[in-house]
Scaffold this active site. Structure first.
Site, PDB file in Angstrom:
ATOM      1  CG  HIS A 129      -2.016   0.983   1.465  1.00 32.35           C
ATOM      2  ND1 HIS A 129      -1.889   2.271   1.555  1.00 32.35           N
ATOM      3  CD2 HIS A 129      -3.279   0.949   1.161  1.00 32.35           C
ATOM      4  CE1 HIS A 129      -2.824   3.027   1.776  1.00 32.35           C
ATOM      5  NE2 HIS A 129      -3.648   2.194   1.419  1.00 32.35           N
ATOM      6  CG  ASP A 206       0.445  -2.383   6.352  1.00 30.64           C
ATOM      7  OD1 ASP A 206      -0.322  -2.491   7.317  1.00 30.64           O
ATOM      8  OD2 ASP A 206       0.317  -1.757   5.309  1.00 30.64           O
ATOM      9  CD  GLN A 209      -6.781  -4.665   3.868  1.00 30.78           C
ATOM     10  OE1 GLN A 209      -7.780  -5.286   4.375  1.00 30.78           O
ATOM     11  NE2 GLN A 209      -7.043  -3.461   3.392  1.00 30.78           N
ATOM     12  CE  LYS A 232      -7.329  -0.512   5.923  1.00 32.64           C
ATOM     13  NZ  LYS A 232      -8.031  -0.036   4.708  1.00 32.64           N
ATOM     14  CB  CYS A 370      -3.564   3.514  -1.629  1.00 36.95           C
ATOM     15  SG  CYS A 370      -4.804   4.550  -1.242  1.00 36.95           S
TER      16      CYS A 370
HETATM   17  C1  LIG Z   1      -2.321  -3.006   3.489  1.00 40.57           C
HETATM   18  C2  LIG Z   1      -2.492  -1.503   3.879  1.00 40.57           C
HETATM   19  N1  LIG Z   1      -1.697  -0.698   4.649  1.00 40.57           N
HETATM   20  C3  LIG Z   1      -2.179   0.473   5.266  1.00 40.57           C
HETATM   21  C4  LIG Z   1      -3.246   1.196   5.235  1.00 40.57           C
HETATM   22  C5  LIG Z   1      -3.490   2.429   5.633  1.00 40.57           C
HETATM   23  O1  LIG Z   1      -4.677   2.449   6.492  1.00 40.57           O
HETATM   24  P1  LIG Z   1      -4.741   3.806   7.170  1.00 40.57           P
HETATM   25  O2  LIG Z   1      -5.097   4.865   5.958  1.00 40.57           O
HETATM   26  O3  LIG Z   1      -5.929   3.641   7.958  1.00 40.57           O
HETATM   27  O4  LIG Z   1      -3.530   4.459   7.762  1.00 40.57           O
HETATM   28  C6  LIG Z   1      -4.295   0.305   4.431  1.00 40.57           C
HETATM   29  C7  LIG Z   1      -5.693   0.903   4.086  1.00 40.57           C
HETATM   30  O5  LIG Z   1      -6.300   1.520   3.455  1.00 40.57           O
HETATM   31  C8  LIG Z   1      -4.140  -0.944   3.779  1.00 40.57           C
HETATM   32  O6  LIG Z   1      -4.849  -1.595   3.309  1.00 40.57           O
END
Ligand SMILES: Cc1ncc(COP(=O)(O)O)c(C=O)c1O
Lengths: 412, 150
Positions: A129, A206, A209, A232, A370
């Protein structure tokens, strides 16, 4: 607290625990399949927020009065809930942040500026991401380090040979997602961490998910850093978590400066508070942490065995059914898949798929998620993505497929 | 309630399937690159201007049905028009897309472009309908320009 219907015995009733799911959109019952973007909140979480604001609201760590004591106790109890959830050794290792993005930026800034220097290497993967890519690009630009990206294969799995080859004595940190938000791939993070440790590198995982769908044990994984975002995981927005190995967090300089993170302050200089406060400058999202703890209690009560079994069944049905849709191509066919499916349809832009599905009450995500490097890798501008949560049912899959048939009829 | 058939009218579906003036324009005097980073849509608009008149115009790129049909219908609408007229048409087109949905659209003033009135009910898609126009404007005002809509 109301005892939700969502118990291990009967996930088919869990939907009733989520007030937002009980509505119609465009005259159809809502079928919410955008859980990878954010999940809906169970009543238990909403009630925890209301309860906090109606009864306990005060600032933490700074008052001797009753409300401040309650707020502090609630906030610190939430930290303990997160510690147990991740099986961390100590609450000192649990830092509350705004979201996953801020947690990653904290590490890239604090760990990165202190321990990554010119000529060093930072390893990411081609399936990150943007939030687990851009902060590392910024770090490398700041300190003169080199960013190395491990490619993925056509299935959407990490190229393990390339991963092994890229690791070396200059590797300082490896940043890898547990589950890809755009492909669904579940990475073998325990193995990747072991490999990275062999060359003396640290690893940030990370887990954004992952945490809503599978049990995570940071000690079993031997992760150095593990981050996730609360919203999430059925929690509120604005709250995220950084787990960090205590010895590492101890050695790292603060990220933001201000109140709550200091021990002593003179006009000239300050000394830092102990963990975890050193990394929590300013008034935190107290209600958010308490809401997140309520969300964790909710999923823990149901249990990941039940959640995973249920979601696997629903996702398998979705993959099976989508394969039958004429002209549909799955983007990412990993052998181990999380709770989401990305796809494109011949000659039909994902935006049109999204709008038509919405008119049938089916909420899916369309766009680049993203993860633009992944879109480039597959030569598509965007994909449509259906992502599942514990409250989704086989009937939701059927509604999705019916919506896609409508897409085909209209646009085909 | 937003009605899907208001959005995906036959004319739009037709121009999506068979976009007009789609392709390169080798003797173009100006062109611009339009990009909507939110959805990955891309369009390149190229035009040949002679004596302040758009003599030829073509586009390439990829996008959703709304953005493709809008680009296609735009090329038809501005061909053989003066540059100033085309820009003025864009202003009116944009204004039309942001008028409240209840308000009727002057179908005569817009000709075929009136078909996009249905987009008003889908605020998320207004940018799809205007990407090609923003790109045309960039081409006309600033040859070689790049625009983004976000
Ligand atoms: C794999 C992953 N990492 C990071 C994020 C970022 O999450 P946040 O926007 O809540 O920081 C997301 C979600 O959009 C994601 O799917």
């Amino acid at each position: 607290m109301t005892e939700g219907a969502g118990t291990a015995r009967d996930l088919s009733l869990a939907r009733a625990d989520f007030p937002a799911l009980a509505q119609q959109v465009h005259g159809r019952p809502l079928v919410y399949l955008d859980n990878a973007a954010t999940s809906q909140k169970p009543r238990a979480v909403i009630e925890a927020l209301v309860h906090y604001y109606e009864r306990d609201n005060a600032n933490v760590h700074r008052g001797v009065h009753v409300l401040s004591e309650r707020a502090t106790a609630g906030y610190e109890a939430a930290r303990e809930t997160v510690r147990a959830f991740l099986n961390a050794r100590s609450v000192a290792e649990i830092i509350f942040t705004r979201n996953a993005t801020e947690a990653i930026n904290l590490v890239a800034r604090s760990y990165g500026d202190a321990f990554v220097g010119p000529g060093d290497e930072v390893v990411v993967t081609a399936m990150e991401h943007h939030s687990n890519l851009v902060p590392w690009q910024q770090l490398c630009a700041r300190v003169g380090a080199t960013l190395r990206a491990v490619p993925i294969d056509d299935r959407g799995e990490l190229d393990r040979e390339a991963f092994a080859a890229v690791l070396g004595e200059r590797t300082r940190i490896v940043a890898v997602t547990h589950v890809s938000n755009a492909l669904g791939t579940v990475n073998p993070v325990a193995e990747l961490i072991a490999e990275a440790h062999r060359v003396g590198a640290h690893v940030l995982v990370d887990g954004s998910q992952a945490v809503a769908h599978m049990p995570v044990d940071v000690r079993a994984l031997d992760a150095d850093f593990y981050v996730f975002t609360g919203h999430k995981l059925y929690g509120p927005t604005g709250i995220g978590v950084l787990y960090g190995r205590e010895t590492l967090l101890d050695a790292m300089p603060p990220f933001l400066g201000g109140g709550d993170m200091i021990r002593t302050v003179t006009l000239e200089a300050s000394t830092w508070a102990d963990l975890p406060n050193k990394f929590e400058a300013g008034t935190p999202h107290i209600a958010g942490a308490i809401g997140l703890a309520a969300a964790i209690d909710y999923v823990t009560r149901i249990g990941f065995e039940a959640i995973a079994a249920h979601e696997h069944e629903v996702v398998a049905r979705a993959v099976e059914a989508l394969r039958q849709v004429e002209g549909l191509r799955l983007i990412g066919e990993p052998r181990e898949r999380g709770s989401l499916v990305s796809f494109v349809m011949d000659g039909i832009h994902p935006h049109d798929i999204g709008t038509i599905a919405d008119s049938e009450g089916v909420a899916i995500r369309t766009g680049h998620h993203c993860a633009q490097p992944i879109m480039d890798r597959y030569g598509v501008p965007a994909t449509a993505r259906a992502s599942f949560a514990l409250y989704n049912q086989a009937s939701d899959v059927d509604a999705l497929v019916r919506a896609l048939e409508r897409v085909r009829r209209l646009m085909g | 309630m937003s009605d899907l058939s208001e959005l995906y009218q036959d004319l739009i579906l037709d121009h999506n399937r068979r976009p007009r003036n789609f392709g390169e324009l080798p003797d173009a005097t100006c062109h611009a690159d339009g990009h909507n980073p939110l959805c990955g849509d891309r369009v390149v608009v190229a035009a040949r201007i002679e004596d302040g008149i758009i003599r030829d115009i073509r586009f390439t790129g990829s996008g959703c049905a709304i953005s493709k049909a809008s680009a296609s219908l735009m090329t038809e609408a501005v061909r053989e028009r003066r540059v100033a007229e085309a820009l003025e048409l864009f202003d009116r087109f944009q204004a039309m897309l942001t008028t409240p949905t209840g308000q009727p659209v002057d179908a005569e003033a817009f000709g075929k472009l009136a078909v996009f009135a249905g987009v008003r009910e889908f605020p998320m898609r207004v940018k799809c309908a205007t990407l090609a126009w923003h790109t045309l404007k960039a081409a006309l005002l600033q040859p070689g320009g790049v625009v983004r809509t976000e």
